[in-house]
Write an enzyme that holds these catalytic residues in place. Structure first.
Site, PDB file in Angstrom:
ATOM      1  N   ASN A   1       0.819  -1.209   0.000  1.00  0.00           N
ATOM      2  CA  ASN A   1       0.000   0.000   0.000  1.00  0.00           C
ATOM      3  C   ASN A   1       0.858   1.266   0.000  1.00  0.00           C
ATOM      4  OD1 ASN A   1      -2.392   1.524   0.046  1.00  0.00           O
ATOM      5  ND2 ASN A   1      -2.327   1.705   2.262  1.00  0.00           N
TER       6      ASN A   1
ATOM      7  N   GLU B   1     -18.808  11.303   4.678  1.00  0.00           N
ATOM      8  CA  GLU B   1     -17.944  10.491   5.551  1.00  0.00           C
ATOM      9  C   GLU B   1     -17.210  11.314   6.603  1.00  0.00           C
ATOM     10  OE1 GLU B   1     -15.481   7.791   3.295  1.00  0.00           O
ATOM     11  OE2 GLU B   1     -17.027   7.522   1.778  1.00  0.00           O
TER      12      GLU B   1
ATOM     13  N   TYR C   1       1.412   7.441   0.795  1.00  0.00           N
ATOM     14  CA  TYR C   1       2.110   8.188  -0.263  1.00  0.00           C
ATOM     15  C   TYR C   1       2.409   9.580   0.271  1.00  0.00           C
ATOM     16  CZ  TYR C   1      -2.363  10.542  -1.188  1.00  0.00           C
ATOM     17  OH  TYR C   1      -3.521  11.273  -1.061  1.00  0.00           O
TER      18      TYR C   1
ATOM     19  N   TRP D   1      -5.883  -3.565   3.347  1.00  0.00           N
ATOM     20  CA  TRP D   1      -5.487  -2.336   4.030  1.00  0.00           C
ATOM     21  C   TRP D   1      -5.529  -2.481   5.542  1.00  0.00           C
ATOM     22  CZ3 TRP D   1      -8.036   2.091   0.670  1.00  0.00           C
ATOM     23  CH2 TRP D   1      -7.317   2.187  -0.523  1.00  0.00           C
TER      24      TRP D   1
ATOM     25  N   HIS E   1      -5.191  14.027  -5.979  1.00  0.00           N
ATOM     26  CA  HIS E   1      -4.003  14.012  -5.126  1.00  0.00           C
ATOM     27  C   HIS E   1      -3.185  15.292  -5.265  1.00  0.00           C
ATOM     28  CE1 HIS E   1      -5.091   9.752  -5.687  1.00  0.00           C
ATOM     29  NE2 HIS E   1      -4.732   9.660  -4.427  1.00  0.00           N
TER      30      HIS E   1
END
Length: 745
Positions: free
Chosen positions: A115, A473, A501, A550, A683
């Site tokens: 990941n 969320e 990342y 994950w 991103h």
């Protein structure tokens, strides 16, 4: 004496000091000098911790301010053409990774089947040159702290080029880098480096077969040009693709993974392939958080020792993939906590294994075994679960029939617009959540706050004229951790952060026991959001494969059993949402591709198990309920059949940073179901132009029917700022309306 080593150490810090430092620089709160000083302080702290753990060889060069592959790209001048006119400094470095107002960021891909994401090097006829010998600078810095125990670490030229894009001639690209590597290595040897670890994980993949001749040439070159260097040819995540060829490379040592590549690497050891070579044995799982089975591992080490010239014990890969330490996880069940090993504990494990192998008795070794055995025998690993034979694993009707029924109910326009699920989590949201967790505000006050955010964003989405809405969320820190807090068999940590990342850190839950659905998880917020609007609101769930991939998963049962347990739990939540009147339910499988084994021979079984678990979760719904799923950065061409087999009514896929590569997968394969290929990169803080989004909609429509295409951002928007999010979504809607008008004409 048996030596101990490590391949790499977590960058984040115990309290995410690394993340906070970098984000403070991005926000303009600290200067470049402050950034560099803070980074040095962290590096030295990490070195001291590893020195105090008793390591004989301590990695140097694993630390990065964003990504170690990006470090190499800037060092070797493999800078994307669009950034070529900018000065080579830290701001250029971050711009390549994140984009800026003028230029889009480079592609980001998963680091093999982990990941962690790396920034893909872009070749476009640049002339490679050594802009700086960063590794030498770090080595000299490290020697001041750890002396000759410092071990430089660098990704090798074959893996680096293999992971690149835009390479027209692989051999020529590798050759162009060799003088640069030679200079780096020569200067390191002159500075006193004893070992140099060269990471070549491409040689555990099927693709590695294509590079065997290159490996012979490259490492013969290094042996000739830097004869005094002691090279460790390091691989991880699987067994060597061809031990007979690779074991003959002119290097001093081989670093092998005896956790995920146990079968192949152990067979190679037993047949004497590495006779006369030093072996750096990766016997401690560097990707998971369970303590090692000392009994089995000690026996394995004895076998390896018999067949090697010298043995060094280490984790299976860099400890980048696990949290820093368990010492602060005081709320965990003692049986569970004693069975865990994060990075610091894994370093202790390698030391204890080495001492045991050398015949030194230590009560801590026996205590470790007792803790390991207690976890295996725990009651929470032996729960009676639902009979799978009674669970539906196929939708009642085919997609064509379902589509007509769903459209009759939903009345969606051509090219429906939606988002992936999450919206920006402001400082106020994080502050309020923390106050609630600390008990500073009541449950009722927190619920009122969350509902106010939901209503505010429902109105924003209506004003933007999105067709299918989400509740945002706001109650979730992380899409997997949230479910881990609600399902039996899971637990979460306080400080178990790992890098995904850049500065993005995630806190994976721990699957320690049998999984069961206990109570409604998402129903309250979703139903509330739906009560505020006439437009459909998606229920947002995370799928069984992504939850597994994950999470830090248990390893005492087969993975397919774990997939199915979680699939059953998600099935129960889907049924509750459907019964509450939610017409669209998204079951994210963002990490489906990520868990794909590196070897093709092992991939079919994994994909079959993954599809089966998804069917367990989703097949009990009515035809009128529309099932969506979402996937992250992936090479989709090799799993397109599995994606189709999921039988999701709509799939959304992260595509914009692939610069067209992913879209090609769907242009060359017939895909009959609903699909949304992300039309802008979330991103990056950059707001796309309408022309860019129009182009990103129109290109896939050359192959896909407008009746099956959805328009959405690449991924969830949680990490973005509110102004840029709204601005980008305005562009998305405007671009969609323009394309609709063209299609209407």
């Amino acid at each position: 004496m048996t030596k101990v080593s490590s391949l790499g150490y977590p960058r984040l810090g115990e309290n995410r000091e690394w993340k906070k430092l970098i984000e403070a620089y991005w926000a303009g709160k600290v200067s470049k000098n402050d950034l560099f000083a803070g980074a040095k302080e962290l590096r030295l702290d990490f070195l001291k911790k590893q020195l105090n753990a008793g390591l004989d060889l301590i990695p140097v060069g694993d630390f990065s301010l964003y990504d170690h592959i990006l470090d190499l790209s800037v060092q070797f001048n493999i800078i994307p053409k669009r950034f070529a006119k900018e000065p080579i400094d830290i701001d250029l470095y971050f711009a390549i990774a994140r984009g800026n107002k003028e230029n889009v960021a480079s592609s980001m891909k998963k680091w093999f089947n982990t990941n962690y994401h790396y920034i893909v090097p872009e070749w476009s006829k640049q002339r490679p040159k050594l802009n700086n010998n960063r590794l030498l600078d770090l080595y000299l810095e490290a020697r001041e702290v750890v002396g000759d125990k410092a071990k430089p670490v660098i990704t090798g030229p074959i893996t680096y080029v293999a992971l690149s894009t835009g390479v027209e001639d692989f051999t020529a690209a590798v050759k162009s880098l060799l003088p640069l590597y030679k200079q780096v290595f020569t200067e390191l040897v002159k500075a006193g480096a004893s070992y140099i670890q060269v990471d070549e994980p491409i040689f555990v993949t099927d693709e590695g077969k294509d590079y065997l001749q290159a490996a012979k040439a490259v490492y013969a070159y290094f042996a000739k040009e830097v004869p005094d260097a002691k090279f460790i040819f390091q691989t991880y995540f699987e067994g060597l693709i061809d031990s007979q060829v690779l074991s003959q490379l002119p290097v001093d040592a081989f670093g092998l993974d005896f956790v995920y590549g146990l079968e192949e690497n152990l067979e190679a050891i037993k047949t004497g392939a590495f006779k006369g070579k030093e072996i750096f044995a990766g016997v401690i799982d560097g990707r998971n958080i369970w303590s090692s089975d000392f009994v089995k591992t000690s026996a394995l080490l004895e076998t390896i020792e018999e067949q090697s010239a010298a043995l060094t014990i280490q984790p299976s890969c860099s400890l980048l993939h696990v949290p820093v330490t368990t010492k602060n996880e005081t709320d965990l069940d003692p049986v569970l906590r004693n069975g865990l090993a994060f990075a610091d504990e894994k370093l202790t494990e390698v030391k204890r294994l080495a001492e045991h192998l050398d015949g030194r008795e230590d009560p801590a070794y026996d205590l470790h075994i007792a803790h390991f055995d207690a976890l295996q025998a725990a009651d929470f690993r032996n729960v009676k679960l639902e009979d799978l034979s009674r669970v539906a694993t196929k939708r009642p009707s085919d997609f064509a029939k379902r589509r007509d029924i769903q459209q009759e109910k939903l009345h969606l326009p051509l090219l429906p617009t939606t988002t992936i699920g999450s919206f920006p989590q402001s400082r106020e949201i994080r502050r309020t959540r923390l106050a609630w967790k600390r008990g500073d505000i009541s449950d009722a006050e927190y619920k009122q706050f969350i509902q106010a955010e939901i209503e505010r964003w429902i109105r924003i989405q209506e004003d933007l004229d999105l067709d299918v809405l989400v509740h945002g969320e706001f109650e979730r820190v992380d899409m997997v951790e949230f479910f881990g807090q609600k399902l039996a068999g899971f637990t979460t940590t306080k400080f178990g952060w790992v890098q995904s990342y850049g500065s993005r850190a995630v806190k994976p839950p721990i699957i320690y026991g049998d999984v069961q659905h206990l109570e409604p998880i998402t129903v309250e917020e979703t139903v509330y959001a739906q009560s505020l609007t006439d437009r459909p609101v998606k229920g947002m769930l995370t799928g069984p494969i992504t939850i597994t991939n994950w999470s830090f998963e248990r390893t005492d049962i087969p993975r397919d059993q774990l997939f199915n347990q979680i699939g059953l739990a998600i099935k129960d939540e889907i049924k509750l949402l459907e019964n509450a009147g939610i017409a669209i339910i998204q079951v994210d499988e963002a990490a489906l591709r990520e868990g794909l084994p590196l070897r093709k021979s092992k991939q079919k079984a994994y994909l079959d198990d993954a599809v089966h678990a998804f069917h367990i979760a989703t097949s009990s719904v009515k035809d009128e309920t529309q099932i969506h799923t979402h996937m992250c950065y992936s090479k989709f061409d090799e799993i397109i059949d599995a994606i189709r087999a999921l039988d999701a009514d709509v799939i959304s896929i992260e595509t914009s940073r692939s610069h067209g590569d992913i879209i090609e997968s769907f242009e060359t394969a017939v895909y009959p179901l609903g699909i949304g290929l992300g039309v802008y990169d979330i991103h990056s803080p950059r707001v796309p132009t309408k022309e860019e989004v129009v182009a990103n909609i129109e290109r896939p429509l050359r192959q896909l029917s407008p009746t099956q295409f959805w328009v959405n951002p690449d991924c969830g928007l949680k990490t973005r700022q509110e102004p840029e999010t709204i601005a980008a979504l305005k562009v998305l809607v405007a671009a969609t309306k323009e394309v609709r008008q063209k299609l209407g004409n």
